[in-house]
Design an enzyme around this catalytic site. Structure first.
Site, PDB file in Angstrom:
ATOM      1  N   ASN A  47      -3.613  -2.148  -4.135  1.00 29.25           N
ATOM      2  CA  ASN A  47      -3.325  -1.453  -5.401  1.00 29.25           C
ATOM      3  C   ASN A  47      -3.978  -2.102  -6.619  1.00 29.25           C
ATOM      4  O   ASN A  47      -4.426  -1.418  -7.527  1.00 29.25           O
ATOM      5  CB  ASN A  47      -1.822  -1.297  -5.601  1.00 29.25           C
ATOM      6  CG  ASN A  47      -1.106  -2.610  -5.676  1.00 29.25           C
ATOM      7  OD1 ASN A  47      -1.524  -3.586  -5.057  1.00 29.25           O
ATOM      8  ND2 ASN A  47      -0.051  -2.675  -6.443  1.00 29.25           N
ATOM      9  N   GLU A  88       5.205 -11.810  -2.083  1.00 23.09           N
ATOM     10  CA  GLU A  88       5.442 -10.853  -3.174  1.00 23.09           C
ATOM     11  C   GLU A  88       5.460  -9.470  -2.530  1.00 23.09           C
ATOM     12  O   GLU A  88       4.423  -8.983  -2.087  1.00 23.09           O
ATOM     13  CB  GLU A  88       4.316 -10.937  -4.220  1.00 23.09           C
ATOM     14  CG  GLU A  88       4.189 -12.279  -4.908  1.00 23.09           C
ATOM     15  CD  GLU A  88       5.345 -12.588  -5.842  1.00 23.09           C
ATOM     16  OE1 GLU A  88       6.176 -11.688  -6.112  1.00 23.09           O
ATOM     17  OE2 GLU A  88       5.443 -13.742  -6.285  1.00 23.09           O
ATOM     18  N   GLU A  99       5.299 -16.555  -8.459  1.00 26.43           N
ATOM     19  CA  GLU A  99       3.930 -16.866  -8.856  1.00 26.43           C
ATOM     20  C   GLU A  99       3.898 -16.985 -10.371  1.00 26.43           C
ATOM     21  O   GLU A  99       4.642 -16.282 -11.065  1.00 26.43           O
ATOM     22  CB  GLU A  99       2.963 -15.773  -8.382  1.00 26.43           C
ATOM     23  CG  GLU A  99       2.748 -15.786  -6.869  1.00 26.43           C
ATOM     24  CD  GLU A  99       1.685 -14.804  -6.392  1.00 26.43           C
ATOM     25  OE1 GLU A  99       0.792 -15.202  -5.630  1.00 26.43           O
ATOM     26  OE2 GLU A  99       1.758 -13.623  -6.774  1.00 26.43           O
ATOM     27  N   CYS A 138       3.472  -2.352  -7.703  1.00 24.70           N
ATOM     28  CA  CYS A 138       4.757  -2.755  -7.124  1.00 24.70           C
ATOM     29  C   CYS A 138       5.861  -2.683  -8.175  1.00 24.70           C
ATOM     30  O   CYS A 138       7.026  -2.496  -7.852  1.00 24.70           O
ATOM     31  CB  CYS A 138       4.650  -4.169  -6.581  1.00 24.70           C
ATOM     32  SG  CYS A 138       4.052  -5.327  -7.827  1.00 24.70           S
TER      33      CYS A 138
HETATM   34  P1  NAD Z   1       0.495  -3.922   3.422  1.00 26.14           P
HETATM   35  O1  NAD Z   1       1.627  -4.808   3.734  1.00 26.14           O
HETATM   36  O2  NAD Z   1       0.213  -2.797   4.308  1.00 26.14           O
HETATM   37  O3  NAD Z   1      -0.857  -4.749   3.376  1.00 26.14           O
HETATM   38  C1  NAD Z   1      -1.044  -5.867   2.532  1.00 26.14           C
HETATM   39  C2  NAD Z   1      -2.076  -6.766   3.160  1.00 26.14           C
HETATM   40  O4  NAD Z   1      -1.525  -7.299   4.364  1.00 26.14           O
HETATM   41  C3  NAD Z   1      -3.374  -6.079   3.539  1.00 26.14           C
HETATM   42  O5  NAD Z   1      -4.454  -6.956   3.345  1.00 26.14           O
HETATM   43  C4  NAD Z   1      -3.175  -5.805   5.016  1.00 26.14           C
HETATM   44  O6  NAD Z   1      -4.378  -5.664   5.726  1.00 26.14           O
HETATM   45  C5  NAD Z   1      -2.409  -7.040   5.441  1.00 26.14           C
HETATM   46  N1  NAD Z   1      -1.603  -6.886   6.651  1.00 26.14           N
HETATM   47  C6  NAD Z   1      -1.050  -5.757   7.154  1.00 26.14           C
HETATM   48  N2  NAD Z   1      -0.412  -6.033   8.307  1.00 26.14           N
HETATM   49  C7  NAD Z   1      -0.548  -7.364   8.525  1.00 26.14           C
HETATM   50  C8  NAD Z   1      -0.109  -8.252   9.544  1.00 26.14           C
HETATM   51  N3  NAD Z   1       0.588  -7.824  10.590  1.00 26.14           N
HETATM   52  N4  NAD Z   1      -0.408  -9.559   9.435  1.00 26.14           N
HETATM   53  C9  NAD Z   1      -1.114 -10.018   8.377  1.00 26.14           C
HETATM   54  N5  NAD Z   1      -1.579  -9.225   7.395  1.00 26.14           N
HETATM   55  C10 NAD Z   1      -1.294  -7.910   7.467  1.00 26.14           C
HETATM   56  O7  NAD Z   1       0.691  -3.458   1.912  1.00 26.14           O
HETATM   57  P2  NAD Z   1      -0.233  -2.453   1.099  1.00 26.14           P
HETATM   58  O8  NAD Z   1       0.050  -1.075   1.593  1.00 26.14           O
HETATM   59  O9  NAD Z   1      -1.637  -2.942   1.096  1.00 26.14           O
HETATM   60  O10 NAD Z   1       0.322  -2.649  -0.371  1.00 26.14           O
HETATM   61  C11 NAD Z   1       1.418  -1.934  -0.861  1.00 26.14           C
HETATM   62  C12 NAD Z   1       2.651  -2.803  -0.890  1.00 26.14           C
HETATM   63  O11 NAD Z   1       2.389  -3.978  -1.616  1.00 26.14           O
HETATM   64  C13 NAD Z   1       3.820  -2.147  -1.602  1.00 26.14           C
HETATM   65  O12 NAD Z   1       4.980  -2.404  -0.864  1.00 26.14           O
HETATM   66  C14 NAD Z   1       3.871  -2.866  -2.930  1.00 26.14           C
HETATM   67  O13 NAD Z   1       5.125  -2.864  -3.568  1.00 26.14           O
HETATM   68  C15 NAD Z   1       3.462  -4.232  -2.513  1.00 26.14           C
HETATM   69  N6  NAD Z   1       2.992  -5.013  -3.645  1.00 26.14           N
HETATM   70  C16 NAD Z   1       3.794  -6.014  -4.107  1.00 26.14           C
HETATM   71  C17 NAD Z   1       3.402  -6.751  -5.210  1.00 26.14           C
HETATM   72  C18 NAD Z   1       4.268  -7.842  -5.762  1.00 26.14           C
HETATM   73  O14 NAD Z   1       3.765  -8.650  -6.541  1.00 26.14           O
HETATM   74  N7  NAD Z   1       5.529  -7.918  -5.405  1.00 26.14           N
HETATM   75  C19 NAD Z   1       2.177  -6.465  -5.836  1.00 26.14           C
HETATM   76  C20 NAD Z   1       1.396  -5.430  -5.330  1.00 26.14           C
HETATM   77  C21 NAD Z   1       1.802  -4.714  -4.222  1.00 26.14           C
END
Ligand code: NAD
Length: 513
Positions: free
Chosen positions: A152, A250, A494, A284
């Site tokens: 995102n 996060e 963070e 997020c």
């Molecule tokens: P996601 O969990 O699908 O993916 C995030 C990252 O993790 C990607 O690089 C993905 O390839 C990797 N990943 C996926 N499965 C994995 C595994 N089994 N092992 C290791 N890595 C793996 O999330 P997304 O769809 O890319 O992002 C959206 C989510 O991120 C939403 O839930 C959003 O709220 C959250 N988010 C949180 C924050 C925060 O600061 N709290 C900030 C931005 C986004």
């Protein structure tokens, strides 16, 4: 068809092609435009080895030298701000002006802030007069850090991890989202240009369950910082546990805005429009539930819906576009499906929904667009009021089955949801009631309170189960303030101080004199 841009992994300062590639699509046209390495354990092992080899020298490189290199990196990115912004927009779907105003300046700020902070970081000391001893602490880099980031805010969030990690002397292996890898690859070129020693930052591209999981489970990676969905965060906790890794997580949010009848609606409407729909609602911290005090509910709703309808959805390169394209076709169809579920659960769509209602330029007709959508009439227990539409839900079977092969396959049965621009609005009567309702979700990332009564802000802020409360504002960030969630929204914080602490191990030395 034009030749697709093909990315390479960045290992030990070299760009290495990968034989297996994944197509990545441009969200605003729906066309494939880049091929991303489909890295697996082999590439991750090579990157970790390079980072491990670079660690002894980098961790002993004088702080001033590390900081100067980071300043140089920031300067180069800043000099190419527009180029980076255009690439981020093409890859992610957000308007170019937004990437130029927020994402890329934040990359520069991340690098500069930690370059400055590391030079002023101090350790603690105490004197034990009676025993004749002095205590002091030292902060030592942990080693090779695994940094995993979402799609995102691609380079913004990745560099919020890289900057503190390398400033404090760690070397890193990064795994950006497979859906938004381009700006990380461009950033790698900047690292070489700035003269960062090989192996300090390594970037492997690929799928989460394959490439990301190999990084999480690597025995030579003692520290993992992850931003992404709660489901993946849970996976990371479980799979890093055998190695006692240091974790920063996060995760997702289901954030509430609470609007009291003593608010200034002239400030609230643009505030809630921004918090609900900025970056297509794919932040997020996006507000997805707005609770409005009953006496101003109808007035608020009318003004909010009118303002929502005025948001221009369309081509990200158009400077009037407020809402670009969602990240992928699958995500778009899941969000639209989510709206259908809301209707089945009694929701009323006040405005928004599908692409069929839009007048898009010819080149964007197959893009992943939807109108910003406002839903009312939902009970607090309904799906849209409880689940983070933006995150993903992984079937429990994913965790039950232990075979790595099955795990990998089943991970593709992931059910994705992305909120995109969907906001639910609901009335409330009293302060006590709305606090309970705002807290009544499994997440706890942030909340906003809108009122002209300052005492009320302080009183309610203390009772909300979240990591950040914004009062009469949203997403006003100061990197010196800790950022993170409670409950299913994450572990750790963070920020300038918190990140430097996370990426180091503190040692106490006691000297008897
Ligand atoms: P996601 O969990 O699908 O993916 C995030 C990252 O993790 C990607 O690089 C993905 O390839 C990797 N990943 C996926 N499965 C994995 C595994 N089994 N092992 C290791 N890595 C793996 O999330 P997304 O769809 O890319 O992002 C959206 C989510 O991120 C939403 O839930 C959003 O709220 C959250 N988010 C949180 C924050 C925060 O600061 N709290 C900030 C931005 C986004």
């Amino acid at each position: 068809m034009a030749e697709l841009l093909t990315l390479e992994n960045f290992i030990n300062g070299e760009f290495l092609p990968c034989t297996q590639l994944i197509d990545s699509y441009e969200p605003s046209t729906g066309k494939p435009y880049v091929r991303v390495p489909d890295s697996d354990k082999t590439e991750v092992d090579a990157a970790v080895k390079a980072a491990k080899n670079a660690f002894p020298i980098w961790s002993k490189t004088p702080v001033k030298e590390r900081a100067n290199l980071m300043m140089k990196i920031a300067d180069i990115v800043e000099s190419r701000l527009q180029q980076f912004a255009e690439a981020e927009s093409k890859d992610q779907g957000k308007p170019i002006w937004l990437a130029a105003l927020v994402d890329i300046p934040r990359v520069v700020l991340n690098m500069r802030s930690f370059a400055i902070a590391i030079q002023t970081d101090v350790n603690r000391s105490t004197v034990l007069h009676e025993q004749g001893a002095v205590n002091y602490t030292t902060s030592n880099p942990v080693g090779v850090a695994g940094l995993i980031s979402p799609w995102n805010l691609p380079l913004y969030l990745l560099t919020f991890k890289i900057a503190p990690a390398i400033a404090s002397g760690n070397t890193v292996v990064c795994k950006p989202s497979e859906m938004t890898s381009v700006t990380a690859w461009m950033f790698a070129k900047v690292l070489n240009e700035a003269g960062l020693p090989p192996g300090v930052v390594n970037i492997v591209f690929g799928l989460g369950p394959k490439c990301g999981a190999a990084l999480v489970q690597h025995p030579d990676v003692p520290i993992v910082s992850f931003t992404g969905s709660t489901a993946t965060g849970q996976y990371i906790i479980e799979n890093s546990a055998p190695y006692f890794k240091k974790l920063s997580l996060e995760l997702g949010g289901k954030n509430a805005a609470i609007v009291f009848d003593d608010c200034d609606l002239a400030k609230v409407i643009p505030g809630c429009i921004r918090s609900g729909f900025a970056n297509q609602g794919e932040v997020c911290l996006s507000t997805s539930r707005i609770f409005v005090q009953r006496s101003i509910y109808e007035t608020f709703l009318e003004k909010f819906v009118t303002a929502t309808k005025n948001l221009k959805v369309g081509n990200p390169s158009d400077k009037d576009t407020k809402i670009g394209a969602l990240i992928s076709k699958e995500h778009l169809s899941k969000v639209l499906n989510y709206v259908k579920i809301a209707c089945k659960e009694g929701g009323i769509i006040k405005c928004g929904h599908g692409k069929d209602l839009m007048d898009l330029p010819e080149e964007n007709k197959n893009g992943y667009f939807m109108l910003p959508t406002v839903i009312t009439g939902l009970k607090d227990e309904s799906t849209c009021m409880q689940e983070e539409i933006f995150g993903k839900i992984v079937f429990n079977i994913y965790y039950w089955i232990n075979s790595p092969v099955t795990k990998f396959l089943v991970s593709y049965l992931v059910l994705y949801f992305t909120s995109g621009p969907v906001v639910c609005v609901s009335p409330f009567e009293t302060e006590e009631e709305v606090i309970v309702r705002a807290n009544n979700v499994k997440y706890g990332l942030c909340a906003s309170i809108w009122s002209e009564n300052v005492g009320r802000h302080h009183r309610i802020a203390q009772q909300l189960e979240v990591g950040t409360v914004w009062c009469n504002s949203w997403l006003l960030r100061d990197l010196k303030m800790p950022f993170g969630g409670v409950k299913a929204s994450g572990l750790g914080r963070e920020g300038i101080f918190e990140s430097l602490e996370f990426y180091t191990n503190t040692k106490t030395v006691c000297v008897k004199y």
